[in-house]
Design an enzyme around this catalytic site. Structure first.
Site, mmCIF file in Angstrom:
data_model
loop_
_atom_site.group_PDB
_atom_site.id
_atom_site.type_symbol
_atom_site.label_atom_id
_atom_site.label_comp_id
_atom_site.label_asym_id
_atom_site.label_seq_id
_atom_site.Cartn_x
_atom_site.Cartn_y
_atom_site.Cartn_z
ATOM 1 N N CYS A 9 -14.859 -2.775 -0.750
ATOM 2 C CA CYS A 9 -15.492 -3.612 0.265
ATOM 3 C C CYS A 9 -15.702 -2.767 1.520
ATOM 4 O O CYS A 9 -14.982 -1.794 1.743
ATOM 5 C CB CYS A 9 -14.657 -4.852 0.573
ATOM 6 S SG CYS A 9 -12.955 -4.507 1.058
ATOM 7 N N HIS A 579 -6.117 -9.182 11.262
ATOM 8 C CA HIS A 579 -5.355 -7.959 11.518
ATOM 9 C C HIS A 579 -6.090 -7.080 12.518
ATOM 10 O O HIS A 579 -7.311 -7.180 12.675
ATOM 11 C CB HIS A 579 -5.114 -7.182 10.223
ATOM 12 C CG HIS A 579 -6.353 -6.891 9.441
ATOM 13 N ND1 HIS A 579 -6.798 -7.713 8.423
ATOM 14 C CD2 HIS A 579 -7.261 -5.889 9.527
ATOM 15 C CE1 HIS A 579 -7.909 -7.215 7.916
ATOM 16 N NE2 HIS A 579 -8.211 -6.102 8.571
#
Length: 663
Positions: A9, A579
């Protein structure tokens, strides 16, 4: 049926590993043999080999970024987005099993062409030689260490040196070591021949190597040594290749590799060595040995200088191996004072780089300091490759430094008459009693190590903390996505600078092996109070602030939202993993919360986030530990039963026990 897959990804790494986990799980359930390569932010893992691709019936690429397809030429290839790999792994496998997937036709080069070009680029002589060396070295190491142990424990000092009594148990250990040594040249020759001609070359190669090493076959007091073994291996390999090209009746073909080829090739190699090659090569080898043994003064220093440079320049590469092979061959001839300087040079690069990180910590990132500890330990055991991480990152400074250190140690060892009876290096061989003149060995190694450490620290610049780059001109936030985490830097106003000036120092040495290394019960909530993404982020950031994990709540929140702008961290299946990396984070941490109603996190599958993990990492934190945590977390959450248990946990203690399993 054997299938392969590649998952990737463009940002983060969670989707990469979620897709890999679901594809692997679906394949196992369907009885399909599958191997999945992941191309995450920590690099390619479980890489597909040429053999894997050659044997595969089809390939699935589940990726949202460009993946090179040239290696899959001639194979059924299905290319989809990474979300398809997460949501519909069974359907993807079924499509490849059917005839619905086209065979990929490369517009550039086929897999066979690529393979051929790679082989053409390699030096075949070097490749065949190194194949023999790789099989030979264990015999030398085992033999040398057994002899060293027997001398150290069972030896007795005599006017003629250390001697093991004939009736001693340790004499038998020495004999076993000598037996291992005796295989050196035959193994070298045999596996050179195998590299050239495959298994039919083994027998003639080993027989040729034995003859080469046994001078009585051709009337010589000394054998042809490792040079003769190399010649025998190449001769045997190419003789076998020539015989294999001879056309024979079909009835004879099955027995050619096991009877005719070994017999004919062994005779050809044996007769040539006995009548033509053996004596001249033995004479050359004997002259070389005599010349080396007679080296004194300047000539021996030049040799030590060359060997030290070769050992250090590529840290286990071709130059290193050639020097090592030379020293090993001299051991077999009873000349230990060539391997002595090599043994010193071998350990200096990792020891020197390890010492450098201890002496001046300002010049190294936290991860480099950890690597320095490992490097120093590897140096004690004679593993030159321990210095490779430093050389890869900063070759122009590191390689000259380790070369100068190794050259220094090698020259001192040569002048000090250091000998080594084992084809290995580092203090370990001295401790085991394999080294002659142990005191000079350690003096040479210590001086060389210090030279490397001092030189590299003089050449390297200090690693400046991120806060040193701050200015007083307003607030400007920039974010760069690197390794799947956001590196956010902020130019703060005067009030924020004052706050950050009082912040606690970052904990440099957090070692992350599992999730609970950076998660505690104070960073958990079993009932998230926020009802929107923004409220949850604010709630989690306040928990981090209360636990003294961050210096600025606003900075960390901005970093989290900058990451969300790149792509949603709502992974689907009721999971969200926001994150970020930020200079305002003082130590790595994870906050975990459960929302029974779920939060709209813009997940691609439309599900609401009920299991929420927020990961924050200091901007200066180097290495891949945090990425591994994200990887393991993503994979573990693909287990339906684990997710269900976590959602049903009623207390922090229950949830913590489950999260402690993620490692």
């Amino acid at each position: 049926m054997r299938l392969l897959a590649v998952t990737a990804c463009p940002v983060g790494i969670a989707h990469t590993y979620m897709a890999a986990e679901n594809l692997q799980k679906a394949a196992d359930d369907m009885g399909v043999d599958m191997k999945v390569e992941t191309q995450g932010s920590i690099g390619a893992e479980n890489e597909l080999t040429e053999k894997d691709i050659e044997e595969a019936d089809g390939i699935i690429i589940a990726s949202d970024k460009d993946i090179s397809k040239e290696r899959f030429a001639g194979k059924k290839l299905l290319v989809v987005g990474v979300q398809e790999g997460i949501r519909n792994p069974e359907q993807l496998i079924k499509r490849v099993q059917s005839d619905d997937v086209p065979v990929y036709q490369s517009e550039l080069k086929s897999a066979e062409q690529v393979k051929k070009e790679r082989k053409d680029k390699e030096n075949p002589i070097y490749r065949h030689l190194m194949n023999g060396v790789s099989y030979m070295i264990p015999f030398i190491v085992v033999g040398g260490l057994l002899i060293a142990i027997s001398l150290a424990i069972g030896g007795e000092q005599t006017p003629g040196g250390i001697v093991i009594p004939e009736d001693s148990f340790w004499k038998q250990i020495e004999n076993i070591g000598n037996a291992s040594f005796s295989f050196m040249v035959p193994i070298l020759a045999g596996f050179i021949a195998v590299s050239i001609a495959d298994r039919p070359g083994l027998v003639p190669g080993m027989i040729g190597g034995y003859i080469a090493n046994t001078g009585s076959f051709y009337g010589s007091e000394a054998g042809a040594g490792f040079i003769g073994g190399i010649l025998a291996g190449f001769l045997a390999g190419y003789v076998v290749l020539a015989i294999k090209k001879i056309k024979v009746p079909q009835a004879v073909q099955p027995v050619m590799p096991i009877i005719f080829i070994p017999i004919i090739a062994s005779l050809v190699v044996g007769v040539l060595f006995i009548t033509v090659i053996g004596a001249p090569v033995a004479s050359i080898f004997a002259s070389l040995t005599t010349w080396l043994e007679g080296m004194q003064g300047a000539s021996s220093i030049v040799l030590a200088l060359i060997l030290g440079a070769m050992i250090a320049v590529d840290m286990g590469g071709p130059f290193n191996k050639v020097a090592f092979l030379f020293g090993s061959a001299m051991i077999a001839e009873g000349n230990y004072e060539i391997m002595g300087p090599i043994a010193v040079a071998i350990c200096i690069p990792p020891l020197g780089m390890g010492l450098a990180t201890f002496l001046n910590k300002r010049k190294y990132q936290p991860a480099e300091k950890e690597t320095g500890k490992a490097s120093f330990t590897m140096g004690l055991f004679g593993i030159t490759e321990g210095a490779i991480p430093f050389a890869a990152q900063d070759p122009l400074r590191v390689i000259p430094s380790i070369m100068v250190g190794s050259i220094t140690g090698s020259v001192i060892a040569m002048l000090g008459n250091v000998g080594d009876r084992v084809a290995h290096g580092g203090p370990i061989v001295a401790v085991l009693g394999a080294v002659d003149n142990v005191l000079m060995f350690f003096i040479a190694a210590i001086i060389g190590t210090i030279v490397t450490a001092v030189m590299i620290n003089l050449l390297k610049k200090d690693v400046m903390p991120a806060s040193a780059a701050a200015t007083s001109e307003g607030v400007e936030v920039t974010a760069n996505e690197t390794d799947g985490m956001t590196y956010a830097s902020e130019q703060t106003n005067e009030d924020q600078q004052a706050d950050e000036a009082d912040q606690e120092p970052m904990e440099d040495n957090v070692v992350i092996n599992k999730l609970t290394d950076i998660l505690n019960r104070d960073l958990m909530t079993m009932n998230v109070s926020g009802s929107t993404k923004e409220e949850v982020v604010d709630e989690f950031v306040q928990m981090l602030d209360a636990n003294h994990c961050i210096a600025s709540t606003e900075t960390v929140k901005q970093a989290i939202f900058d990451r969300e702008k790149e792509s949603t961290t709502g992974l689907g299946m009721n999971i969200a993993i926001p994150h970020a990396k930020s200079a305002a984070v003082k130590k790595p941490a994870v906050v975990f919360g459960i929302s029974q109603d779920g939060i709209d996190w813009q997940s691609l599958d439309g599900s609401r986030a009920k299991l929420i993990f927020m990961i924050v990492i200091p901007e200066e934190k180097e290495g891949n530990d945090h990425l591994k945590i994200l990887q393991m977390l993503s994979r573990k959450l693909m287990d339906d039963s684990f997710r269900e248990q976590l959602l049903n946990a009623e207390t922090k203690e229950e949830a913590y026990k489950l999260l402690d399993m993620i490692q």
